[in-house]
Scaffold this motif. Structure first.
Motif, PDB file in Angstrom:
ATOM      1  N   HIS A 124       0.992  -1.307  -0.224  1.00  0.00           N
ATOM      2  CA  HIS A 124       0.252   0.070  -0.087  1.00  0.00           C
ATOM      3  C   HIS A 124       0.806   1.215   0.017  1.00  0.00           C
ATOM      4  O   HIS A 124       2.026   0.996  -0.025  1.00  0.00           O
ATOM      5  CB  HIS A 124      -0.983   0.101   1.266  1.00  0.00           C
TER       6      HIS A 124
ATOM      7  N   ALA B 206       2.328   2.668   7.862  1.00  0.00           N
ATOM      8  CA  ALA B 206       1.581   1.689   8.512  1.00  0.00           C
ATOM      9  C   ALA B 206       1.990   0.433   7.936  1.00  0.00           C
ATOM     10  O   ALA B 206       1.366  -0.559   7.651  1.00  0.00           O
ATOM     11  CB  ALA B 206      -0.040   1.989   7.897  1.00  0.00           C
ATOM     12  N   GLY B 207       3.408   0.401   7.443  1.00  0.00           N
ATOM     13  CA  GLY B 207       3.957  -0.841   6.991  1.00  0.00           C
ATOM     14  C   GLY B 207       5.453  -0.914   6.820  1.00  0.00           C
ATOM     15  O   GLY B 207       6.060   0.421   6.962  1.00  0.00           O
ATOM     16  N   ALA B 208       6.055  -1.814   7.021  1.00  0.00           N
ATOM     17  CA  ALA B 208       7.653  -2.184   7.176  1.00  0.00           C
ATOM     18  C   ALA B 208       8.237  -2.124   5.767  1.00  0.00           C
ATOM     19  O   ALA B 208       9.431  -1.891   5.297  1.00  0.00           O
ATOM     20  CB  ALA B 208       7.893  -3.308   7.914  1.00  0.00           C
TER      21      ALA B 208
ATOM     22  N   GLU C 250      -1.230   3.925  21.610  1.00  0.00           N
ATOM     23  CA  GLU C 250      -1.524   2.658  21.770  1.00  0.00           C
ATOM     24  C   GLU C 250      -1.863   1.778  20.691  1.00  0.00           C
ATOM     25  O   GLU C 250      -1.004   0.928  20.386  1.00  0.00           O
ATOM     26  CB  GLU C 250      -2.434   2.468  22.926  1.00  0.00           C
ATOM     27  N   ASP C 251      -2.811   2.137  19.995  1.00  0.00           N
ATOM     28  CA  ASP C 251      -3.187   1.488  18.855  1.00  0.00           C
ATOM     29  C   ASP C 251      -2.790   1.527  17.697  1.00  0.00           C
ATOM     30  O   ASP C 251      -3.301   1.337  16.388  1.00  0.00           O
ATOM     31  CB  ASP C 251      -4.833   1.501  18.694  1.00  0.00           C
ATOM     32  N   SER C 252      -1.627   2.451  17.611  1.00  0.00           N
ATOM     33  CA  SER C 252      -0.688   2.610  16.277  1.00  0.00           C
ATOM     34  C   SER C 252      -0.326   1.428  15.765  1.00  0.00           C
ATOM     35  O   SER C 252      -0.017   0.503  16.352  1.00  0.00           O
ATOM     36  CB  SER C 252       0.413   3.554  16.853  1.00  0.00           C
ATOM     37  N   VAL C 253      -0.216   1.352  14.343  1.00  0.00           N
ATOM     38  CA  VAL C 253      -0.006   0.305  13.761  1.00  0.00           C
ATOM     39  C   VAL C 253       1.386   0.777  13.068  1.00  0.00           C
ATOM     40  O   VAL C 253       1.969   0.114  11.808  1.00  0.00           O
ATOM     41  CB  VAL C 253      -1.006  -0.450  12.606  1.00  0.00           C
ATOM     42  N   ASN C 254       2.214   1.800  13.394  1.00  0.00           N
ATOM     43  CA  ASN C 254       3.498   2.132  12.749  1.00  0.00           C
ATOM     44  C   ASN C 254       4.521   0.909  12.787  1.00  0.00           C
ATOM     45  O   ASN C 254       4.654   0.671  14.259  1.00  0.00           O
ATOM     46  CB  ASN C 254       3.741   3.362  13.561  1.00  0.00           C
ATOM     47  N   ALA C 255       5.132   0.667  11.956  1.00  0.00           N
ATOM     48  CA  ALA C 255       5.945  -0.420  11.862  1.00  0.00           C
ATOM     49  C   ALA C 255       7.347   0.042  12.520  1.00  0.00           C
ATOM     50  O   ALA C 255       7.941  -0.918  13.085  1.00  0.00           O
ATOM     51  CB  ALA C 255       6.487  -0.860  10.552  1.00  0.00           C
ATOM     52  N   GLN C 256       7.709   1.206  12.914  1.00  0.00           N
ATOM     53  CA  GLN C 256       8.741   1.559  13.573  1.00  0.00           C
ATOM     54  C   GLN C 256       8.445   2.256  14.727  1.00  0.00           C
ATOM     55  O   GLN C 256       9.084   3.440  15.205  1.00  0.00           O
ATOM     56  CB  GLN C 256       9.597   2.358  12.692  1.00  0.00           C
ATOM     57  N   LYS C 257       7.569   1.746  15.547  1.00  0.00           N
ATOM     58  CA  LYS C 257       7.237   2.462  16.737  1.00  0.00           C
ATOM     59  C   LYS C 257       8.010   3.046  17.814  1.00  0.00           C
ATOM     60  O   LYS C 257       8.068   4.005  18.458  1.00  0.00           O
ATOM     61  CB  LYS C 257       6.013   1.781  17.591  1.00  0.00           C
ATOM     62  N   PRO C 258       9.085   2.223  17.927  1.00  0.00           N
ATOM     63  CA  PRO C 258      10.379   2.449  18.734  1.00  0.00           C
ATOM     64  C   PRO C 258      10.801   3.743  18.447  1.00  0.00           C
ATOM     65  O   PRO C 258      11.363   4.210  19.238  1.00  0.00           O
ATOM     66  CB  PRO C 258      11.475   1.307  18.665  1.00  0.00           C
TER      67      PRO C 258
ATOM     68  N   LYS D 296      -3.523   4.642   2.670  1.00  0.00           N
ATOM     69  CA  LYS D 296      -2.898   3.465   1.840  1.00  0.00           C
ATOM     70  C   LYS D 296      -3.173   3.305   0.438  1.00  0.00           C
ATOM     71  O   LYS D 296      -2.477   2.862  -0.283  1.00  0.00           O
ATOM     72  CB  LYS D 296      -3.700   2.232   2.494  1.00  0.00           C
TER      73      LYS D 296
ATOM     74  N   MET E 106       3.491  -7.854   7.285  1.00  0.00           N
ATOM     75  CA  MET E 106       3.045  -6.458   7.149  1.00  0.00           C
ATOM     76  C   MET E 106       4.075  -5.322   7.876  1.00  0.00           C
ATOM     77  O   MET E 106       4.181  -4.348   7.418  1.00  0.00           O
ATOM     78  CB  MET E 106       1.677  -6.042   7.268  1.00  0.00           C
TER      79      MET E 106
ATOM     80  N   THR F 284       1.571  -3.911  18.701  1.00  0.00           N
ATOM     81  CA  THR F 284       1.177  -3.337  17.328  1.00  0.00           C
ATOM     82  C   THR F 284       0.948  -4.470  16.550  1.00  0.00           C
ATOM     83  O   THR F 284      -0.128  -4.358  15.945  1.00  0.00           O
ATOM     84  CB  THR F 284       2.495  -2.721  16.791  1.00  0.00           C
TER      85      THR F 284
END
Lengths: 501, 313
Positions: free
Chosen positions: A47, A52-54, A127-135, A183, B38, B47
Motif C-alpha cells: 500500500h 503503516a507498513g515496514a 497505543e493502537d498505532s500500527v506504525n512499523a517503527q514505533k520504537p 494506503k 506487514m 502493534t
C-alpha cells in the motif's frame, strides 16, 4: 574435446558480437517529449502509507516524492531540513523546537500547520498505532503546538539520533482529514501528487503545481513493478524503462556498461548482511565456537560467488561509509587451522550438525551454499532449509527456532538491536546495553562516534554474528537521465532532482 | 439431455465445495502470519496484536470459513490485507488482463493446431507430416517461459516491434492493450498448439481408417468433403477434451507468463499474494480459477453432447 571447446568459444563470440552490434543499429535514446520518467522496482508496495507498513517499497515510491517529514535524508545520508526549515535543541537534549515552512498545503488543498505535525507524531505513538517503527517515537514525552508554525517536542530522555529518526518514512507528516485513506489514496505535501495505481503493474505520480518548495523538473513519473530479473533486463534494454535504481540482474551489468545508451551506478546501502547465529542454541552459546565459525568463512568468496562482486567486506554491524565505522574485518581472518583449534578447545573437535534457514534473496540462497561448504571444512554440517519471508519472520525471527540464518539488516544505524531483549540472535550483554543507553544520552558528535566505535568492537569481540558484507546496490539508467541517488541511506527513489539532459 | 446437464451441474457444485474446503485448510496450515509480514522486523507485540484484531485473524477457523463462503455467494470477497481494497475490485481488474490473454492464446492455439493437424493427417507418413510432427515435438519440449524470453529478445530488444512487457490498460486504447498481449499469448499458445496438433492428427488418422470414410468416398463424395465433413467432425471429440483440459493449463501458464511479461493479471496477483500472505486474496482468486476451470469442463461436457448425439440420452 578441443572441437567442443572451440564451438563453445565461437558461440560465445557470436553472442557477444550480436550484443555489441545492437546499440549501433538502434537510434540514440533521448528523453521523452512529455518530460516523464518510468522507474523500475522489484517489489510492489503493499500500500502507499509509510506510517503503516515496514515494506521498503512503500518508501521507494512515496519518500520525498509524495510525503515529507520534518527533516529529510539527503543522498549522502545527512539530515536536511524538510517541512521544518529550522530547529533548536536544548542543552540537555530534551527539548526540540521546530519552525515550519509556511505556507505549505497538502495535495487536497488543506493547509499544513503545526497541528498536523502534532497529529502525525501523536498518531504514530498511540497505543493502537500500527506504525512499523514505533520504537522511533517511544521516547517522546509530548508534542506541543506553541504557534501555527512552531512545534515543541519534549523527550523522556535524550535520543542522539532523533533528527535522523524524524527523517524516516515512518515519521512523515499527514493530515488528520486524509490519514486513514493514505494506503490507497496518499495525500502528502511533496512535489509529486499521487495519480493512479494499477495494482500489480505501476504507480503513477504527477507534478504538484502548488508545491511549497523548489518545483521539480519532471511532469510525471511512474514506478513499474518488475520482479523477474530477465524481464527487468528486457525492459531496460528495449527502452521501455528509463531507470532501474535497484537492478535485480547483476550478472547482466556488463552488457549495460558496454552500451553507451546506459549508465551503471554501483552504490552502497545500509544493508549489513550477516550470518546470524542463535547465541543460545547448543554449541553456538560458546563464544569460542562463534569465533571459530567467524575464522572459517571466506567473505570475499561469497561476494564474488553470490553477489557478482558487489559488496564490501565488513567486520562488524556498521555501514563502512559512515564516519563512525571501525574497520574490524581482520579480527577474524580466514584461518581454518585456528578455527579447528578453537572448536576443539570448546569441546567440539569433530564439529556438529546444525540448521541454516535461508530467506528468498540471492545473498541468502546463494551465500548459504558457500557458507555451508566453508563450515564443512571445520566439521560443521549445515542442513539448508529455504524459507519464505513470512515463514522466516515467524520461525526464525519471532520464535527463534533456528541455528544459523542469513539476512541483510537494511535499517540505517541499527546497531541498537544488540541491546534489545529477546532479539532474534539472542545476544544478551549488559555491557552493550549500558553503552547503548549512554549513546542515546549523548548528543556530542565526537563522543557519540567514540561510543559507537566501542560498541562495534565489543560485538565483534563477542562474535555475535558473522559480519559478511555491506550489500551493494547496482542501478542502471539511461545515460541522459540525471539526479538519481547513487546510494541508499534510506529506502527511497527521491525524484526531486531528477531531470533529462 | 436435461438429466445429463443436471447431473453434470451437480458434479460441478460438489467439486467447488471440495475445492473450497481443501483450499481453506491448506492456507490454514502454511506457516507465516500476515500481520508480521506487514509490519516487519521492528514491530512490537502490541502493534501486531492491534493489526491482527483489525484484520479479523483472531476468529475461530470454522467461523472464518463460513464467513468466507457466504461472503462469496453474496459477491463480498472481503478486503485485501495488503492492498486494503475490496478483493472483488482487485480480481475484477486482473480478470480483464488474464481472461483476454487466455482466450487469445486458446483461439491462437486452436487456429494453428487444427489445420496443421489435419494437414499432417492428410499427408501421413510423408515428409510434410514428419516435419510437422518434429516441429510439434520441439514445441512441446520448449518451456513457455524460455520461449517467452526468446520472443522478447527478438521482438522487443532487437526489432523493437512490441513492448517487452507491462500492460497499459484497456483505457489506453484497444490496440496498445492488445499489442502488449501478443507476445505473452504467442508464448502461451505455442506449446498448447503443438499438443493439440498431435492429438488432432492421431485422432483424424484413426478416423480416416473407419469404414464410413470408405463408404462416403464410394458414394461419390470428394476427397476434400469426406475429410472435412466426415473425418474432422468425428475426430473432434478427443480434441475437445484436450482443449477443455488446456484451458486449465493456460490459466496455470499465465502465472509464469504474467511474471515474465510483468502483466497485472490474476496469475501474478496470486503469486504476489502468496508471498505477501494476503491469504484472503489467495483464497478468493484461486477459488475463481477453480470455478472457471470446472465451468469450462462443464461446457466441454455439454459440447460432447452437441457433437455426439448418443450422449444426449
Amino acid at each position: 574435446m578441443s572441437s567442443l571447446r572451440f564451438r563453445a568459444a565461437l558461440g560465445g563470440a557470436l553472442f557477444a558480437s550480436a550484443l555489441t552490434l545492437l546499440p549501433a543499429v538502434m537510434p540514440a535514446y533521448a528523453g521523452p517529449a512529455d518530460n516523464s520518467v518510468s522507474v523500475g522496482m522489484v517489489l510492489e508496495p503493499p500500500h502507499l502509507d509509510p506510517t503503516a507498513g515496514a515494506a521498503a517499497a512503500i518508501d521507494e515510491v512515496t519518500y520525498s516524492n509524495i510525503f515529507e517529514g520534518l527533516t529529510k535524508v539527503g543522498p549522502d545520508g545527512a539530515v536536511l531540513p524538510g517541512l521544518a526549515k529550522a530547529w533548536t535543541v536544548s542543552e540537555d537534549g530534551l527539548t526540540y523546537t521546530f519552525t515550519l515552512n509556511s505556507p505549505v498545503k497538502f495535495h487536497d488543498g488543506t493547509p499544513m500547520t503545526a497541528e498536523d505535525v502534532k497529529f502525525s507524531l501523536d498518531r504514530a505513538r498511540t497505543e493502537d498505532s500500527v506504525n512499523a517503527q514505533k520504537p522511533l517515537f517511544a521516547d517522546i514525552e509530548s508534542v506541543d503546538v506553541t504557534a501555527p508554525d512552531t512545534v515543541v517536542i519534549k523527550m523522556k530522555k535524550p535520543v542522539g539520533n532523533f533528527l535522523f529518526n524524524l527523517a524516516q518514512g515512518d515519521a512523515i507528516i499527514v493530515s488528520a482529514k486524509s490519514a486513514d485513506n493514505n494506503k490507497s489514496m496518499p495525500i502528502g505535501t511533496g512535489p509529486f501528487k499521487f495519480d493512479k495505481w494499477i495494482q500489480g503493474q505501476e504507480v503513477r505520480l504527477v507534478k504538484n503545481p502548488d508545491y511549497w518548495g523548489e518545483p521539480v523538473a519532471l511532469n510525471s513519473a511512474s514506478f513499474k513493478m518488475i520482479s523477474d530479473p530477465n524481464a527487468a533486463f528486457a525492459a531496460m534494454m528495449s527502452g521501455d524503462l528509463d531507470a532501474f535504481p535497484n537492478f535485480p540482474a547483476p550478472e547482466t551489468l556488463v552488457q549495460f556498461e558496454m552500451d553507451p545508451r546506459f549508465k551503471v551506478s554501483i552504490g552502497s546501502t545500509e544493508g549489513e548482511t550477516i550470518l546470524a547465529m542463535n547465541n543460545k542454541a547448543g554449541p553456538l552459546a560458546d563464544v569460542r565456537v562463534r569465533r571459530a565459525i567467524s575464522h572459517a568463512i571466506d567473505k570475499q568468496a561469497i561476494i564474488d560467488g553470490a553477489m557478482f562482486g558487489q559488496g564490501t567486506v565488513i567486520g562488524t554491524h556498521f555501514a563502512p561509509h559512515h564516519p563512525a565505522y571501525v574497520d574490524l574485518k581482520d579480527t577474524y581472518a580466514l584461518d581454518i587451522e585456528k578455527a579447528k583449534a578453537l572448536l576443539a578447545e570448546a569441546g567440539y573437535p569433530e564439529g556438529f550438525t546444525a540448521t541454516l534457514k535461508l530467506p528468498p534473496p540471492q545473498y541468502a540462497r546463494r551465500g548459504g551454499e558457500l557458507i555451508a561448504s566453508d563450515l564443512k571444512k571445520i566439521g560443521i554440517n549445515l542442513e539448508i532449509i529455504p524459507v519464505e519471508w513470512a515463514q522466516w519472520l515467524s520461525e526464525a525471527f519471532r520464535e527463534k527456532n533456528y541455528d544459523f540464518t542469513i539476512v541483510s539488516h537494511v535499517e540505517p544505524m541499527d546497531i541498537g538491536i544488540y541491546a534489545r531483549d529477546g532479539y532474534y540472535f539472542n545476544y544478551d550483554s549488559p555491557e552493550v546495553k549500558a553503552m547503548i543507553n549512554k549513546l542515546n544520552a549523548t548528543v556530542d558528535t565526537e563522543a557519540r562516534y567514540a561510543l559507537l566505535g566501542d560498541i562495534q568492537r565489543k560485538i565483534t569481540e563477542d562474535a555475535v554474528n558473522v559480519y559478511l558484507f555491506q550489500l551493494g546496490k547496482s542501478g542502471v539508467w539511461k545515460a541522459d537521465l540525471e539526479g538519481l541517488w547513487e546510494n541508499t541511506p534510506v529506502p527511497a527513489n527521491d525524484l526531486t532532482k531528477v531531470h533529462w539532459k | 439431455m436435461l438429466l445429463y446437464g443436471i447431473m453434470r451441474f451437480a458434479g460441478l457444485l460438489a467439486t467447488l465445495f471440495a475445492a473450497s474446503l481443501v483450499l481453506f485448510l491448506i492456507l490454514e496450515v502454511i506457516p507465516g502470519d500476515p500481520a508480521e509480514l506487514m509490519l516487519g522486523m521492528n514491530a512490537q507485540e502490541d502493534t501486531l496484536a492491534a493489526l491482527r484484531e483489525q484484520l479479523g485473524l483472531n476468529a475461530p477457523a470454522f467461523t472464518r470459513y463460513i464467513d468466507w463462503v457466504t461472503g462469496m455467494f453474496s459477491g463480498d470477497f472481503g478486503i485485501s490485507y495488503t492492498y486494503s481494497v475490496p478483493v472483488s475490485d482487485l480480481i475484477g481488474d486482473r480478470v480483464l488482463v488474464s481472461l483476454p490473454l487466455a482466450l487469445i492464446a486458446l483461439v491462437l492455439s486452436t487456429v494453428i493446431a487444427i489445420p496443421v493437424g489435419v494437414l499432417s493427417a492428410k499427408y501421413r507418413g510423408k515428409a510434410l507430416d514428419t516435419g510437422i510432427m518434429a516441429g510439434a515435438q520441439i514445441g512441446i519440449a520448449i518451456p513457455n517461459f524460455w520461449f517467452a524470453i526468446l520472443l522478447v529478445f527478438v521482438f522487443s530488444i532487437t526489432l523493437r516491434l512490441l513492448p517487452s512487457g507491462g500492460f497499459p490498460g484497456w483505457e489506453a486504447g484497444v490496440w496498445p492493450a492488445l499489442k502488449s498481449l501478443i507476445l505473452p499469448a504467442v508464448a502461451l499458445a505455442l506449446p498448447q498448439a503443438a499438443i493439440l496438433a498431435r492429438v488432432m492428427r492421431s485422432s483424424l488418422v484413426e478416423v480416416l481408417h473407419e469404414d464410413y470414410i470408405r463408404t462416403a468416398r464410394a458414394k461419390g463424395l470428394s476427397k476434400r468433403s469426406t475429410l472435412w465433413l466426415h473425418g474432422v467432425r468425428n475426430a473432434l471429440i478427443p480434441v475437445l477434451t484436450i482443449l477443455g483440459l488446456q484451458f486449465s493449463f493456460l490459466i496455470a501458464g499465465t502465472v509464469i507468463i504474467e511474471n515474465v511479461f510483468y502483466l497485472p493479471g490474476l496469475g501474478r496477483l496470486i503469486f504476489q499474494a502468496i508471498t505477501q500472505r494476503d491469504l484472503i486474496v489467495v483464497k478468493s482468486a484461486v477459488m475463481l480459477l477453480v470455478a472457471s476451470a470446472v465451468f469450462v469442463t462443464f461446457l466441454v461436457d455439454l459440447a460432447y453432447a452437441a457433437i455426439d448425439p448418443r450422449l444426449r440420452r
